[in-house]
Motif scaffolding. Structure first.
Motif, PDB file in Angstrom:
ATOM      1  N   ARG A 116     -20.419   0.104  18.983  1.00 45.56           N
ATOM      2  CA  ARG A 116     -18.561   0.717  19.666  1.00 45.56           C
ATOM      3  C   ARG A 116     -18.834  -0.260  20.456  1.00 45.56           C
ATOM      4  N   GLY A 120     -12.767  -2.597  18.937  1.00 45.75           N
ATOM      5  CA  GLY A 120     -11.932  -2.534  20.272  1.00 45.75           C
ATOM      6  C   GLY A 120     -10.694  -2.224  19.680  1.00 45.75           C
ATOM      7  N   GLY A 121      -9.893  -2.011  19.949  1.00 47.54           N
ATOM      8  CA  GLY A 121      -8.090  -0.956  19.318  1.00 47.54           C
ATOM      9  C   GLY A 121      -8.125  -1.201  18.576  1.00 47.54           C
ATOM     10  N   TRP A 122      -7.697  -2.816  18.203  1.00 47.35           N
ATOM     11  CA  TRP A 122      -7.636  -3.371  17.103  1.00 47.35           C
ATOM     12  C   TRP A 122      -8.260  -3.061  15.283  1.00 47.35           C
ATOM     13  N   LEU A 124      -9.769   0.229  15.141  1.00 49.26           N
ATOM     14  CA  LEU A 124      -9.949   1.112  14.977  1.00 49.26           C
ATOM     15  C   LEU A 124      -8.574   1.586  14.762  1.00 49.26           C
ATOM     16  N   THR A 125      -7.710   0.852  14.733  1.00 49.51           N
ATOM     17  CA  THR A 125      -6.151   1.365  14.876  1.00 49.51           C
ATOM     18  C   THR A 125      -5.663   0.492  13.223  1.00 49.51           C
TER      19      THR A 125
END
Length: 150
Positions: A116, A120-122, A124-125
């Motif tokens: 985790r 980060g965001g990218w 997961l996106t």
């Protein structure tokens, strides 16, 4: 809507198993390639989405919402598996231990925490976008065999 029985049920069960195995194998390959190339290879999630969707479409899930849900789950499984193997490899390299013994010492909770922290965001996106792409491909209805033109 009636539930499939007999051969149709076996075919769908084989399709789910095949998609899950494609996801796990893809996650392992993703991990190995990213470790070898020293790059996260985020777009590899789309390379995993293709065989997962193909396996589901081939085994009777084309155009079905249940197949789309399975495709999403399989692509997210592959991503999680790849990221957790990368987390284990990262800790193993820091400690100078083999991955197997590191995994046994870390336990699932620490693997999840290290994974985790690295996602980060990218990442997961992109994984979610690949899962949606696999679902969209599974949802496309099969085309009827076209008759030859005269």
């Amino acid at each position: 809507m009636t539930q499939p029985r007999g051969p149709a049920m076996r075919e769908r069960a084989i399709g789910v198993a095949t998609a899950a195995m494609c996801a796990l194998a893809g996650g392992a390959i993703w991990c190995l390639l990213s470790l070898y190339l020293r790059s996260p290879l985020l777009l590899f999630a789309f390379a995993i989405a293709m065989p997962v969707a193909w396996a589901l479409r081939t085994h009777g899930f084309a155009g079905r919402a249940s197949g789309a849900a399975i495709a999403i789950a399989c692509v997210l499984l592959a991503s999680t598996y790849a990221w957790s193997l990368q987390a284990i490899a990262r800790i193993a390299s820091m400690l100078g231990l083999p991955m197997r013994s590191t995994m046994n010492q870390m336990g699932p909770a620490m693997v999840f925490d290290v994974m985790r922290a690295g996602v980060g965001g990218w990442p997961l996106t992109i994984a979610l976008a690949a899962a949606v792409a696999a679902a969209a491909w599974v949802l496309r209805p099969r085309r009827a065999a076209q008759e030859p033109r005269r």
